[in-house]
Write a protein that holds these residues in place. Structure first.
Motif, mmCIF file in Angstrom:
data_model
loop_
_atom_site.group_PDB
_atom_site.id
_atom_site.type_symbol
_atom_site.label_atom_id
_atom_site.label_comp_id
_atom_site.label_asym_id
_atom_site.label_seq_id
_atom_site.Cartn_x
_atom_site.Cartn_y
_atom_site.Cartn_z
ATOM 1 N N TYR A 72 -18.179 -15.391 -10.523
ATOM 2 C CA TYR A 72 -18.718 -14.270 -9.738
ATOM 3 C C TYR A 72 -19.897 -13.624 -10.464
ATOM 4 C CZ TYR A 72 -18.546 -10.322 -6.485
ATOM 5 O OH TYR A 72 -18.848 -9.391 -5.525
ATOM 6 N N ILE A 73 -19.739 -13.376 -11.753
ATOM 7 C CA ILE A 73 -20.834 -12.788 -12.518
ATOM 8 C C ILE A 73 -22.009 -13.756 -12.601
ATOM 9 C CG2 ILE A 73 -21.506 -12.052 -14.839
ATOM 10 C CD1 ILE A 73 -18.780 -10.721 -15.090
ATOM 11 N N ALA A 74 -21.713 -15.035 -12.774
ATOM 12 C CA ALA A 74 -22.787 -16.029 -12.862
ATOM 13 C C ALA A 74 -23.559 -16.161 -11.555
ATOM 14 C CB ALA A 74 -22.215 -17.384 -13.275
ATOM 15 N N SER A 75 -22.904 -15.913 -10.422
ATOM 16 C CA SER A 75 -23.565 -16.066 -9.125
ATOM 17 C C SER A 75 -24.197 -14.776 -8.627
ATOM 18 C CB SER A 75 -22.567 -16.581 -8.082
ATOM 19 O OG SER A 75 -21.526 -15.644 -7.870
ATOM 20 N N ALA A 76 -24.082 -13.697 -9.405
ATOM 21 C CA ALA A 76 -24.748 -12.447 -9.035
ATOM 22 C C ALA A 76 -26.265 -12.621 -9.143
ATOM 23 C CB ALA A 76 -24.260 -11.310 -9.930
ATOM 24 N N VAL A 77 -26.989 -11.705 -8.530
ATOM 25 C CA VAL A 77 -28.448 -11.810 -8.516
ATOM 26 C C VAL A 77 -29.055 -10.696 -9.352
ATOM 27 C CG1 VAL A 77 -28.404 -12.877 -6.234
ATOM 28 C CG2 VAL A 77 -28.751 -10.412 -6.410
ATOM 29 N N GLU A 78 -30.236 -10.940 -9.834
ATOM 30 C CA GLU A 78 -30.986 -9.900 -10.519
ATOM 31 C C GLU A 78 -32.029 -9.335 -9.572
ATOM 32 O OE1 GLU A 78 -32.360 -11.113 -14.379
ATOM 33 O OE2 GLU A 78 -30.356 -11.782 -15.000
ATOM 34 N N VAL A 79 -32.334 -8.041 -9.760
ATOM 35 C CA VAL A 79 -33.228 -7.325 -8.852
ATOM 36 C C VAL A 79 -34.390 -6.745 -9.652
ATOM 37 C CG1 VAL A 79 -33.398 -5.457 -7.154
ATOM 38 C CG2 VAL A 79 -31.253 -6.755 -7.384
ATOM 39 N N PRO A 80 -35.624 -7.231 -9.451
ATOM 40 C CA PRO A 80 -35.987 -8.308 -8.522
ATOM 41 C C PRO A 80 -35.648 -9.669 -9.113
ATOM 42 C CG PRO A 80 -37.929 -7.549 -9.683
ATOM 43 C CD PRO A 80 -36.803 -6.653 -10.119
ATOM 44 N N GLY A 81 -35.601 -10.668 -8.244
ATOM 45 C CA GLY A 81 -35.296 -12.028 -8.652
ATOM 46 C C GLY A 81 -35.665 -12.970 -7.524
ATOM 47 N N PRO A 82 -35.447 -14.268 -7.703
ATOM 48 C CA PRO A 82 -35.852 -15.231 -6.672
ATOM 49 C C PRO A 82 -35.174 -15.001 -5.333
ATOM 50 C CG PRO A 82 -34.514 -16.279 -8.397
ATOM 51 C CD PRO A 82 -34.904 -14.931 -8.900
ATOM 52 N N GLU A 83 -33.915 -14.577 -5.350
ATOM 53 C CA GLU A 83 -33.220 -14.339 -4.080
ATOM 54 C C GLU A 83 -33.812 -13.131 -3.349
ATOM 55 O OE1 GLU A 83 -30.671 -16.540 -6.868
ATOM 56 O OE2 GLU A 83 -31.611 -14.571 -7.017
ATOM 57 N N THR A 84 -34.038 -12.041 -4.073
ATOM 58 C CA THR A 84 -34.600 -10.863 -3.405
ATOM 59 C C THR A 84 -36.052 -11.101 -2.996
ATOM 60 O OG1 THR A 84 -35.207 -9.802 -5.509
ATOM 61 C CG2 THR A 84 -33.021 -9.325 -4.609
ATOM 62 N N ASP A 85 -36.790 -11.895 -3.775
ATOM 63 C CA ASP A 85 -38.156 -12.250 -3.367
ATOM 64 C C ASP A 85 -38.138 -12.999 -2.034
ATOM 65 O OD1 ASP A 85 -39.113 -11.097 -5.663
ATOM 66 O OD2 ASP A 85 -39.544 -12.991 -6.688
ATOM 67 N N ARG A 86 -37.173 -13.898 -1.888
ATOM 68 C CA ARG A 86 -37.061 -14.656 -0.639
ATOM 69 C C ARG A 86 -36.715 -13.737 0.526
ATOM 70 N NH1 ARG A 86 -37.989 -16.746 3.083
ATOM 71 N NH2 ARG A 86 -37.237 -18.666 4.072
ATOM 72 N N LEU A 87 -35.823 -12.784 0.312
ATOM 73 C CA LEU A 87 -35.474 -11.829 1.366
ATOM 74 C C LEU A 87 -36.681 -10.974 1.751
ATOM 75 C CD1 LEU A 87 -31.982 -10.621 0.087
ATOM 76 C CD2 LEU A 87 -32.420 -12.164 2.012
ATOM 77 N N CYS A 88 -37.467 -10.585 0.755
ATOM 78 C CA CYS A 88 -38.664 -9.777 1.039
ATOM 79 C C CYS A 88 -39.654 -10.564 1.895
ATOM 80 C CB CYS A 88 -39.324 -9.337 -0.262
ATOM 81 S SG CYS A 88 -38.414 -8.058 -1.169
ATOM 82 N N ARG A 89 -39.832 -11.845 1.581
ATOM 83 C CA ARG A 89 -40.746 -12.662 2.382
ATOM 84 C C ARG A 89 -40.241 -12.808 3.815
ATOM 85 N NH1 ARG A 89 -41.106 -15.708 -2.429
ATOM 86 N NH2 ARG A 89 -39.552 -17.202 -1.680
ATOM 87 N N ALA A 90 -38.933 -13.021 3.959
ATOM 88 C CA ALA A 90 -38.374 -13.173 5.302
ATOM 89 C C ALA A 90 -38.535 -11.900 6.114
ATOM 90 C CB ALA A 90 -36.890 -13.550 5.204
ATOM 91 N N GLU A 126 -25.444 -7.154 -8.025
ATOM 92 C CA GLU A 126 -26.591 -7.141 -8.935
ATOM 93 C C GLU A 126 -26.124 -7.263 -10.378
ATOM 94 O OE1 GLU A 126 -30.237 -4.208 -10.433
ATOM 95 O OE2 GLU A 126 -28.781 -3.488 -8.949
ATOM 96 N N ARG A 127 -26.660 -8.236 -11.083
ATOM 97 C CA ARG A 127 -26.314 -8.430 -12.493
ATOM 98 C C ARG A 127 -27.268 -7.652 -13.388
ATOM 99 N NH1 ARG A 127 -26.106 -13.703 -12.553
ATOM 100 N NH2 ARG A 127 -28.300 -13.965 -13.101
ATOM 101 N N ASP A 128 -26.701 -6.991 -14.390
ATOM 102 C CA ASP A 128 -27.489 -6.262 -15.375
ATOM 103 C C ASP A 128 -28.263 -7.274 -16.220
ATOM 104 O OD1 ASP A 128 -28.509 -4.771 -17.462
ATOM 105 O OD2 ASP A 128 -26.639 -3.714 -17.901
ATOM 106 N N PRO A 129 -29.607 -7.277 -16.152
ATOM 107 C CA PRO A 129 -30.377 -8.276 -16.899
ATOM 108 C C PRO A 129 -30.370 -8.039 -18.402
ATOM 109 C CG PRO A 129 -31.853 -6.703 -15.869
ATOM 110 C CD PRO A 129 -30.474 -6.377 -15.379
#
Length: 338
Positions: free
Chosen positions: A72-90, A104-107
């Motif tokens: 679960y921790i490994a699959s969390a996302v960082e903000v900003p990160g590639p997943e949130t960048d993709r959501l922003c583009r969409a 959101e994972r603490d970087p």
């Protein structure tokens, strides 16, 4: 004659691809496009949607539990990160604002995750709001950290309305909601895991009460509320972890008007719930009771919100490494990860 803005709101009720941030992001982008095609100005997803609510919290803390926690921790996302960048583009390509719950994972430490609500601006193609859940509830505290500060308690002015968001039992806390109502929120996203039990188990406690608390927020705040529940059936959970899975999350999403009345829903299954709304209803409700305005008593009550970002360590300094003269690091001999 006064013309009040009229627009459409969308509550996206769907299961993510649990523990798979890339696939969940791709599915979210498709749903964002579908909501935009239906004319929505704002599409809202449930709590911790990307990459899913921690389904294993009620399981015994055995070896399988800890494997699921690590994944679960490994699959969390960082903000900003590639997943949130993709959501922003969409969101930008579709021309729609998006409110979505992410894990959101603490970087800095890579060991803490927060239940975070993001607001993405479709015009800007950027994250314009980020609120980390202030206090996880009950077993959630075994996997989510407390939101570190109140910097995300904001109502954001959009072309159609002021928009805010909270997660789950933050609606039980009273003061976070009041902080947003005091900023004039007109559309509020209430993200939930997505479970509205019909009755409490014998001798048990009825929770999460997402309908009751969301309707109360709408009536007290004189605002529209998107009560967005997550969807999770046993077949949605990775097969290797289905033995840890709790009861199904059935969604039960609603759209609620500023008087606390349900105008759309409850939703069933994977669907996008859409409702046309107008700020005329917000103005009419606030004329009766504006709890942070003419219905407040500043001579009796004062609410102070600390909105400054906080950090455990603002700066870390380290001493240099002493290396004897003539010796250089040989990185070619470092072992490769297994």
């Amino acid at each position: 004659m006064t013309r009040f803005p009229a627009f459409r709101l969308a509550a996206v009720q769907a299961a993510p691809v649990f523990l798979d941030p890339a696939a969940s992001t791709e599915k979210a982008c498709r749903l964002i496009r579908e909501a935009a095609a239906r004319g929505a100005a704002l599409a809202a997803f449930g709590e911790a949607w990307l990459p899913g609510f921690p389904f294993f919290l009620g399981a015994p803390m055995d070896e399988a539990f800890w494997r699921a926690s690590a994944e679960y921790i490994a699959s969390a996302v960082e903000v900003p990160g590639p997943e949130t960048d993709r959501l922003c583009r969409a969101a930008c390509e579709a021309g729609i604002d998006v409110a979505i719950g992410v894990v959101e994972r603490d970087p800095r430490t890579l060991g803490t995750v927060w239940c975070t609500a993001l607001l993405i601006g479709g015009r800007e193609g950027a994250i314009i709001g980020r609120h980390r859940k202030l206090k996880p509830t009950h077993r959630e505290r075994t996997i989510w950290g407390d939101g570190p500060d109140g910097s995300g308690l904001r109502a954001h002015q959009r072309p159609y309305a002021r928009v805010s968001a909270l997660s789950c039992y933050e609606h039980m806390m009273l003061l976070p909601g009041y902080a947003l109502v005091a900023q004039g929120t007109q559309v509020h996203v209430a993200g939930w895991p997505g479970w509205e039990p019909a009755e409490a188990p014998r001798g048990g406690y009825l929770w999460p009460r997402q309908t009751l608390l969301s309707r109360a927020f709408a009536a007290q705040g004189a605002c529209y509320v998107l009560c967005v529940g997550g969807l999770r059936r046993r077949e949605d959970v990775p097969e290797r972890f289905r033995g840890l899975c709790g009861p199904d999350m059935t969604g039960d999403s609603l759209i609620i008007d500023p008087r606390g009345e349900v105008i759309a829903g409850p939703a069933e299954g994977e669907t996008i719930l859409v409702a046309g709304v107008s700020l005329e209803a917000v103005a009419a409700a606030k004329a009766v009771c504006d709890v942070a305005g003419h219905y407040a008593r500043p001579d009796v009550f004062e609410v102070r919100v600390d909105g400054q970002p906080l950090a455990v360590a603002s700066a870390v300094t380290t001493q240099g490494v002493h290396r004897p003269e003539g010796i250089r690091p040989n990185r070619d001999k470092l072992p490769e990860p297994i």
